[in-house]
Design a protein around this motif. Structure first.
Motif, PDB file in Angstrom:
ATOM      1  N   MET A   1       0.836  -1.206   0.000  1.00  0.00           N
ATOM      2  CA  MET A   1       0.000   0.000   0.000  1.00  0.00           C
ATOM      3  C   MET A   1       0.867   1.252   0.000  1.00  0.00           C
ATOM      4  O   MET A   1       1.690   1.439   0.886  1.00  0.00           O
ATOM      5  CB  MET A   1      -0.883   0.015   1.256  1.00  0.00           C
ATOM      6  CG  MET A   1      -2.110  -0.847   1.075  1.00  0.00           C
ATOM      7  SD  MET A   1      -3.302  -0.759   2.389  1.00  0.00           S
ATOM      8  CE  MET A   1      -3.970   0.849   2.319  1.00  0.00           C
ATOM      9  N   ASP A   2       0.697   2.035  -1.004  1.00  0.00           N
ATOM     10  CA  ASP A   2       1.454   3.285  -1.032  1.00  0.00           C
ATOM     11  C   ASP A   2       0.570   4.434  -0.551  1.00  0.00           C
ATOM     12  O   ASP A   2      -0.547   4.233  -0.062  1.00  0.00           O
ATOM     13  CB  ASP A   2       2.024   3.545  -2.433  1.00  0.00           C
ATOM     14  CG  ASP A   2       0.933   3.711  -3.465  1.00  0.00           C
ATOM     15  OD1 ASP A   2      -0.239   3.551  -3.078  1.00  0.00           O
ATOM     16  OD2 ASP A   2       1.243   3.988  -4.630  1.00  0.00           O
ATOM     17  N   PHE A   3       1.129   5.646  -0.730  1.00  0.00           N
ATOM     18  CA  PHE A   3       0.481   6.827  -0.149  1.00  0.00           C
ATOM     19  C   PHE A   3      -0.937   7.049  -0.687  1.00  0.00           C
ATOM     20  O   PHE A   3      -1.870   7.327   0.072  1.00  0.00           O
ATOM     21  CB  PHE A   3       1.371   8.037  -0.447  1.00  0.00           C
ATOM     22  CG  PHE A   3       0.900   9.297   0.209  1.00  0.00           C
ATOM     23  CD1 PHE A   3       0.821   9.384   1.602  1.00  0.00           C
ATOM     24  CD2 PHE A   3       0.504  10.382  -0.551  1.00  0.00           C
ATOM     25  CE1 PHE A   3       0.385  10.542   2.210  1.00  0.00           C
ATOM     26  CE2 PHE A   3       0.052  11.537   0.064  1.00  0.00           C
ATOM     27  CZ  PHE A   3       0.004  11.616   1.442  1.00  0.00           C
ATOM     28  N   ILE A   4      -1.088   6.890  -2.026  1.00  0.00           N
ATOM     29  CA  ILE A   4      -2.394   7.186  -2.635  1.00  0.00           C
ATOM     30  C   ILE A   4      -3.455   6.208  -2.155  1.00  0.00           C
ATOM     31  O   ILE A   4      -4.611   6.579  -1.901  1.00  0.00           O
ATOM     32  CB  ILE A   4      -2.265   7.169  -4.175  1.00  0.00           C
ATOM     33  CG1 ILE A   4      -1.300   8.280  -4.595  1.00  0.00           C
ATOM     34  CG2 ILE A   4      -3.619   7.403  -4.841  1.00  0.00           C
ATOM     35  CD1 ILE A   4      -0.948   8.276  -6.046  1.00  0.00           C
ATOM     36  N   ASP A   5      -3.027   4.949  -1.946  1.00  0.00           N
ATOM     37  CA  ASP A   5      -3.965   3.965  -1.412  1.00  0.00           C
ATOM     38  C   ASP A   5      -4.486   4.403  -0.051  1.00  0.00           C
ATOM     39  O   ASP A   5      -5.671   4.261   0.254  1.00  0.00           O
ATOM     40  CB  ASP A   5      -3.277   2.602  -1.298  1.00  0.00           C
ATOM     41  CG  ASP A   5      -3.261   1.893  -2.630  1.00  0.00           C
ATOM     42  OD1 ASP A   5      -4.120   2.233  -3.462  1.00  0.00           O
ATOM     43  OD2 ASP A   5      -2.392   1.032  -2.847  1.00  0.00           O
ATOM     44  N   TRP A   6      -3.549   4.918   0.766  1.00  0.00           N
ATOM     45  CA  TRP A   6      -3.966   5.375   2.101  1.00  0.00           C
ATOM     46  C   TRP A   6      -4.969   6.504   1.985  1.00  0.00           C
ATOM     47  O   TRP A   6      -5.947   6.557   2.734  1.00  0.00           O
ATOM     48  CB  TRP A   6      -2.755   5.845   2.912  1.00  0.00           C
ATOM     49  CG  TRP A   6      -1.970   4.706   3.467  1.00  0.00           C
ATOM     50  CD1 TRP A   6      -0.758   4.264   3.043  1.00  0.00           C
ATOM     51  CD2 TRP A   6      -2.357   3.848   4.550  1.00  0.00           C
ATOM     52  NE1 TRP A   6      -0.361   3.184   3.780  1.00  0.00           N
ATOM     53  CE2 TRP A   6      -1.311   2.904   4.714  1.00  0.00           C
ATOM     54  CE3 TRP A   6      -3.475   3.787   5.379  1.00  0.00           C
ATOM     55  CZ2 TRP A   6      -1.356   1.917   5.672  1.00  0.00           C
ATOM     56  CZ3 TRP A   6      -3.518   2.810   6.346  1.00  0.00           C
ATOM     57  CH2 TRP A   6      -2.479   1.877   6.482  1.00  0.00           C
ATOM     58  N   ILE A   7      -4.702   7.432   1.022  1.00  0.00           N
ATOM     59  CA  ILE A   7      -5.626   8.566   0.871  1.00  0.00           C
ATOM     60  C   ILE A   7      -7.010   8.068   0.464  1.00  0.00           C
ATOM     61  O   ILE A   7      -8.034   8.483   1.026  1.00  0.00           O
ATOM     62  CB  ILE A   7      -5.087   9.564  -0.181  1.00  0.00           C
ATOM     63  CG1 ILE A   7      -3.889  10.296   0.403  1.00  0.00           C
ATOM     64  CG2 ILE A   7      -6.170  10.572  -0.574  1.00  0.00           C
ATOM     65  CD1 ILE A   7      -3.268  11.270  -0.546  1.00  0.00           C
ATOM     66  N   ILE A   8      -7.030   7.118  -0.496  1.00  0.00           N
ATOM     67  CA  ILE A   8      -8.318   6.577  -0.947  1.00  0.00           C
ATOM     68  C   ILE A   8      -9.057   5.921   0.210  1.00  0.00           C
ATOM     69  O   ILE A   8     -10.259   6.139   0.422  1.00  0.00           O
ATOM     70  CB  ILE A   8      -8.086   5.570  -2.096  1.00  0.00           C
ATOM     71  CG1 ILE A   8      -7.575   6.299  -3.327  1.00  0.00           C
ATOM     72  CG2 ILE A   8      -9.374   4.838  -2.432  1.00  0.00           C
ATOM     73  CD1 ILE A   8      -7.118   5.382  -4.424  1.00  0.00           C
ATOM     74  N   LEU A   9      -8.281   5.156   1.015  1.00  0.00           N
ATOM     75  CA  LEU A   9      -8.889   4.492   2.165  1.00  0.00           C
ATOM     76  C   LEU A   9      -9.461   5.525   3.134  1.00  0.00           C
ATOM     77  O   LEU A   9     -10.581   5.388   3.641  1.00  0.00           O
ATOM     78  CB  LEU A   9      -7.842   3.622   2.866  1.00  0.00           C
ATOM     79  CG  LEU A   9      -8.372   2.735   3.983  1.00  0.00           C
ATOM     80  CD1 LEU A   9      -9.348   1.740   3.418  1.00  0.00           C
ATOM     81  CD2 LEU A   9      -7.234   2.023   4.683  1.00  0.00           C
ATOM     82  N   GLY A  10      -8.662   6.607   3.342  1.00  0.00           N
ATOM     83  CA  GLY A  10      -9.120   7.657   4.257  1.00  0.00           C
ATOM     84  C   GLY A  10     -10.412   8.282   3.772  1.00  0.00           C
ATOM     85  O   GLY A  10     -11.343   8.510   4.560  1.00  0.00           O
ATOM     86  N   ILE A  11     -10.482   8.551   2.461  1.00  0.00           N
ATOM     87  CA  ILE A  11     -11.705   9.162   1.911  1.00  0.00           C
ATOM     88  C   ILE A  11     -12.889   8.230   2.112  1.00  0.00           C
ATOM     89  O   ILE A  11     -13.981   8.642   2.530  1.00  0.00           O
ATOM     90  CB  ILE A  11     -11.508   9.477   0.410  1.00  0.00           C
ATOM     91  CG1 ILE A  11     -10.503  10.616   0.251  1.00  0.00           C
ATOM     92  CG2 ILE A  11     -12.841   9.859  -0.233  1.00  0.00           C
ATOM     93  CD1 ILE A  11     -10.080  10.854  -1.171  1.00  0.00           C
ATOM     94  N   LYS A  12     -12.662   6.924   1.855  1.00  0.00           N
ATOM     95  CA  LYS A  12     -13.760   5.964   2.002  1.00  0.00           C
ATOM     96  C   LYS A  12     -14.250   5.923   3.442  1.00  0.00           C
ATOM     97  O   LYS A  12     -15.459   5.954   3.716  1.00  0.00           O
ATOM     98  CB  LYS A  12     -13.307   4.564   1.551  1.00  0.00           C
ATOM     99  CG  LYS A  12     -13.264   4.410   0.047  1.00  0.00           C
ATOM    100  CD  LYS A  12     -13.131   2.979  -0.375  1.00  0.00           C
ATOM    101  CE  LYS A  12     -11.734   2.458  -0.138  1.00  0.00           C
ATOM    102  NZ  LYS A  12     -11.469   1.203  -0.868  1.00  0.00           N
ATOM    103  N   ILE A  13     -13.262   5.859   4.388  1.00  0.00           N
ATOM    104  CA  ILE A  13     -13.651   5.790   5.801  1.00  0.00           C
ATOM    105  C   ILE A  13     -14.403   7.044   6.207  1.00  0.00           C
ATOM    106  O   ILE A  13     -15.453   6.983   6.857  1.00  0.00           O
ATOM    107  CB  ILE A  13     -12.402   5.593   6.687  1.00  0.00           C
ATOM    108  CG1 ILE A  13     -11.814   4.212   6.455  1.00  0.00           C
ATOM    109  CG2 ILE A  13     -12.752   5.769   8.153  1.00  0.00           C
ATOM    110  CD1 ILE A  13     -10.526   3.975   7.175  1.00  0.00           C
TER     111      ILE A  13
END
Lengths: 363, 147
Positions: A1-13
């Protein structure tokens, strides 16, 4: 998981949390207005158009009310209990997919916070934790009514969770998976053709009995009206949240509504095809793409919006169904509740497994 | 002896009855006639015989009351207090006329006892007050109601 994945996850949460937290105020308005209209009253209609601002007024009231801790309670557990009820309620929705996946810039974005292999077993595990909030609240309140409420709640939970788990086994047998995404994707297949209509392989069509059992046990699980013995206003005042006020009480309420949203999502996902589009929407989308007005990535996004819309409609229907049933049926007597749970629901869920086995063998 | 009501198999499995119940509630939800009276905008029509806020009838600005003390005598709640006096244009008149509304039970006996058609109960029923409510004479002399 790179940075953008984390951002996407954050948006979803973030999006999911906002949606879930706004469920409670909206549902409190729906509940009050709905019950009023069913009882030939009008309900709250003063604050804003149709009383729509009423939940905000309620929230302000909840926040600014004095928040006393009664002298006779066990303070630590008294404060802890609303949190124990509230946090599992918030976490359970994370495995429910609210749309299929989309490919953006080489990344597959799933519209689901956590794609767990254990799927809805996770929901059952965490939702069962929520009951500790009720038990701890009743016990810490040091009050006969509260304790009665929490004792009732735990016994009810044990007897109905069993049938609930067993009723879902039928779904696992049919779709041979516990992963919710797999289950939903499988429900897009056609079960059989009825004239020119294609009946999809939705859970309700392959598991009618299982659906009925699951629906009833879910009412018991969320302490909604035919099974609201833990609260039982007319018998034990307010049950486990009798000693709570202001925001602590609001947290119990919100936990109840969020649990409702979760089980509605689960009902839609397991038995009504989750994000599979409602009848007619597929044809609409096809006609869009055939006329050439939508193509490529735009088409994909429109598809996602359609799927989300279908999912929200299904969930909203079940939320409304919860309210509808609440203002229709009276409360069970406790011995009737236990008798119904153990003598009817439990054998029926076993019979359902047997029938499902026969069904799979025959098909 | 415990009498068990006879139930048919359809009633025993609950579901048909539950569906009937759901139908009834949704019917009321959409088509039920709403009985709510939206108070400040709509008001209930009470009978014209309603006994509400008190007043003393005047003719040409002179109160009808002659301080005959019949109303404090008949009053079961003992809420009327009159001090009688004399003045040039009127042989006997009430110097002060107080109705303690917190004690008043709105039985209307004062109205019935009054020989001069002086104390009357109007049909005003919105009587909330910000201070302890004893109706003084000046207040009672305002003509209200249509009786």
């Amino acid at each position: 998981m790179d940075f953008i994945d984390w951002i996407i996850l954050g948006i979803k949460i973030g999006a999911l949390l906002i949606a879930l937290l706004s469920v409670a105020p909206v549902m409190s308005w729906v509940e009050r207005r709905g019950s009023a209209l069913m009882q030939n009253r009008l309900g709250p209609n003063r604050v804003g158009p149709f009383g729509l601002i009423q939940p905000i007024a309620d929230a302000v009231k909840f926040m600014f009310k004095e928040d006393p801790v009664p002298g006779h309670v066990s303070k630590f557990y008294y404060v802890l209990a609303p949190l124990i009820a509230f946090i599992p309620a918030l976490t359970t929705f994370s495995v429910i997919p609210f749309a299929s996946s989309i490919e953006v810039m080489g990344r597959v974005v799933r519209f689901q916070v956590a794609d767990l292999n254990v799927g809805f077993l996770y929901i059952f595990a965490i939702a069962a934790l929520g009951i500790y909030g009720v038990v701890v609240a009743g016990w810490a309140s040091n009050n006969k009514y509260s304790l009665l409420g929490s004792v009732r709640s735990s016994s009810q939970m044990i007897s109905y969770e069993l049938s609930m788990g067993l009723s879902v086994i039928g779904v696992i047998m049919i779709f041979s998976s516990v992963n919710l995404n797999d289950i939903v994707r499988d429900q897009g297949n056609v079960l059989f053709h009825l004239g020119q209509f294609a009946i999809p392989k939705w859970g309700i069509f392959v598991q009618p009995l299982g659906f009925l059992i699951f629906l009833i046990t879910v009412f018991a699980e969320t302490n909604r009206l035919p099974f609201d013995l833990p609260e039982g206003d007319s018998e034990i005042i307010a049950g486990y949240h009798l000693e709570y006020g202001s925001m602590k009480f609001a947290m119990f309420m919100m936990a109840e509504y969020i649990n409702m949203a979760t089980v509605s999502g689960l009902l839609a996902t397991l038995y009504f095809g989750g994000w599979q589009m409602l009848p007619g929407m597929h044809t609409l989308l096809e006609s869009f793409s055939l006329s050439g007005s939508l193509s490529g990535i735009t088409y994909e996004w429109v598809r996602i919006v359609f799927e989300m819309f279908s999912f929200v409609i299904k969930v909203a229907f079940f939320m409304w169904f919860f309210v509808w049933v609440r203002w229709t049926l009276p409360r069970f007597r406790f011995d009737q509740l236990m008798g119904f749970g153990w003598k009817v629901m439990f054998p029926l869920s076993l019979v359902n497994i047997l029938l499902t086995g026969i069904f799979i063998k025959v098909m | 002896m415990l009498l068990k009501p006879k139930t048919s198999i359809l009633q025993k499995i609950y579901l048909p009855d539950i569906i009937i119940g759901l139908w009834i509630t949704i019917k009321n939800f959409f088509f039920g006639k709403k009985v709510t009276i939206q108070y400040p905008e709509e008001r209930r029509n009470y009978s014209s015989r309603l006994r509400g806020m008190h007043y003393i009838k005047t003719i040409n600005g002179v109160e009808n009351c002659t301080a005959c003390m019949l109303c404090p005598t008949v009053c079961p709640a003992e809420c009327i207090h009159i001090v009688a006096g004399e003045r040039p244009d009127k042989e006997k008149y009430p110097i002060s006329f107080e109705v303690d509304v917190l004690r008043c039970c709105f039985c209307g006996m004062c109205e019935e006892a009054c020989p001069k058609d002086a104390i009357k109960l109007s049909n005003i029923y919105e009587m909330s007050m910000l201070k302890r409510s004893v109706y003084e004479k000046d207040f009672l002399l305002e003509q209200r109601g249509h009786k």
